[in-house]
Design a protein around this motif. Structure first.
Motif, PDB file in Angstrom:
ATOM      1  N   MET A 156       7.074  24.687  37.656  1.00 51.22           N
ATOM      2  CA  MET A 156       6.444  25.873  38.239  1.00 51.22           C
ATOM      3  C   MET A 156       4.920  25.727  38.285  1.00 51.22           C
ATOM      4  N   SER A 157       4.315  26.350  39.305  1.00 46.84           N
ATOM      5  CA  SER A 157       2.856  26.406  39.397  1.00 46.84           C
ATOM      6  C   SER A 157       2.350  27.437  38.389  1.00 46.84           C
ATOM      7  N   SER A 158       1.036  27.462  38.156  1.00 48.99           N
ATOM      8  CA  SER A 158       0.528  28.402  37.144  1.00 48.99           C
ATOM      9  C   SER A 158       0.738  29.856  37.586  1.00 48.99           C
ATOM     10  N   GLY A 159       0.676  30.116  38.901  1.00 46.73           N
ATOM     11  CA  GLY A 159       0.955  31.476  39.389  1.00 46.73           C
ATOM     12  C   GLY A 159       2.400  31.858  39.106  1.00 46.73           C
ATOM     13  N   GLU A 160       3.314  30.921  39.380  1.00 42.24           N
ATOM     14  CA  GLU A 160       4.743  31.188  39.126  1.00 42.24           C
ATOM     15  C   GLU A 160       4.993  31.382  37.636  1.00 42.24           C
ATOM     16  N   ILE A 161       4.223  30.684  36.812  1.00 46.91           N
ATOM     17  CA  ILE A 161       4.383  30.819  35.360  1.00 46.91           C
ATOM     18  C   ILE A 161       4.001  32.227  34.916  1.00 46.91           C
TER      19      ILE A 161
END
Ligand code: ADP
Ligand code: MG
Length: 259
Positions: free
Chosen positions: A183-188
């Motif tokens: 996951m990307s940091s936004g998705e995290i």
């Protein structure tokens, strides 16, 4: 109050490998528990033992005070134990909505026969299942994507779909195996938010994770495995200050996170 999950003196060997070596820990109802540790430390095996994919060599697992010894996995699912997988297990041609509907099936009261004949009871239940599935898709952030093929979703959203499907079984205990992988940091950040919303639904969450922001932000309790043993447990502050944990694992996990 009985713990939601109680793992006592669990052992599991694969040939000569002690994958789980006298593991004990417990999780209280409504708690969020993270299991961390180096690769090969027995994290996935512990979930396989809790869900009944594997039987332990010795030791016991209790759900709300009742031993799961000899209880097959489909019965454990009916008791409210649900999981997601480290490697995604989706049917790529099925729609997003159908995936979540498949999750609801384990709670279905209408028989296969009444579904085939489309009786009134089956139609009513089906409508309720569609409504609930759409609610769950909204919860995980997939509103409006019901009719897309699962394969067309980006990776992070496919992980969210797996969680929606798991929630569709109405679990009391949800086990997530590396939900933030890839996951990307936004998705995290969305995932952390989602874990809290699942907790607010009254569901106890146990998750395996390498991504430290998720572990340190979301977990009430962290259990640290090394060579199949529980080498430490505590809250984020206690674990971050534990030198044994830093040596066995956290030092390298933090370095990965910074890179
Ligand atoms: P983790 O999830 O912490 O990375 P696993 O639970 O997958 O670790 O694995 C723990 C140990 O058990 C590893 O040494 C792994 O190779 C071994 N293992 C796991 N599953 C099996 C299996 N089905 N057969 C043989 N060995 C296994
Ligand atoms: Mg694993």
């Amino acid at each position: 109050m009985q713990p939601m999950l109680e793992v006592s003196n669990l052992h599991k060997n694969f040939g000569g490998v002690k994958a789980i070596d006298d593991l004990s820990f417990s999780v209280e109802p409504g708690e969020i528990c993270a299991i961390i540790g180096p690769n090969g430390s027995g994290k996935t095996t512990s979930i396989n033992l809790i869900t009944g994919v594997l039987e332990p060599d010795s030791g016991d697992i209790k759900l709300k005070g009742t031993s799961l010894k000899g209880v097959p996995r489909h019965k454990r699912a009916r008791l409210g134990i649900t999981r997601t997988f480290q490697n995604l297990r989706l049917f790529n041609t099925l729609s997003v909505l159908d995936h979540v509907m498949a999750g609801r099936f384990c709670r279905s009261d209408a028989s296969f026969m009444s579904y085939s004949l489309l009786t009134k009871a089956a139609r009513t239940e089906n409508a309720a299942n569609v409504a609930r599935s759409i609610e769950l898709l909204e919860l995980v952030g997939l509103k409006g994507k019901e009719h897309l093929a699962a394969a067309s979703l980006p990776y992070g959203q496919r992980r969210q779909l797996e969680i929606a499907r798991a929630l569709a079984t109405d679990p009391c205990l949800l086990l997530l195996d590396e939900p933030a992988a890839g996951m990307s940091s936004g998705e995290i950040n969305d995932l952390i938010d989602l874990i809290f919303r699942i907790q607010a639904m009254g569901i106890t969450v146990v998750f395996i994770e390498h991504r430290m922001p998720v572990v340190m932000t979301a977990a009430d309790k962290i259990v640290v495995l090394n060579y199949g043993r529980n080498i430490a447990q505590g809250n984020a502050e206690e674990i971050q200050a534990n030198t044994q944990v830093i040596e066995a694992y956290l030092g390298s996990a933090y370095k990965r996170e910074l890179n």
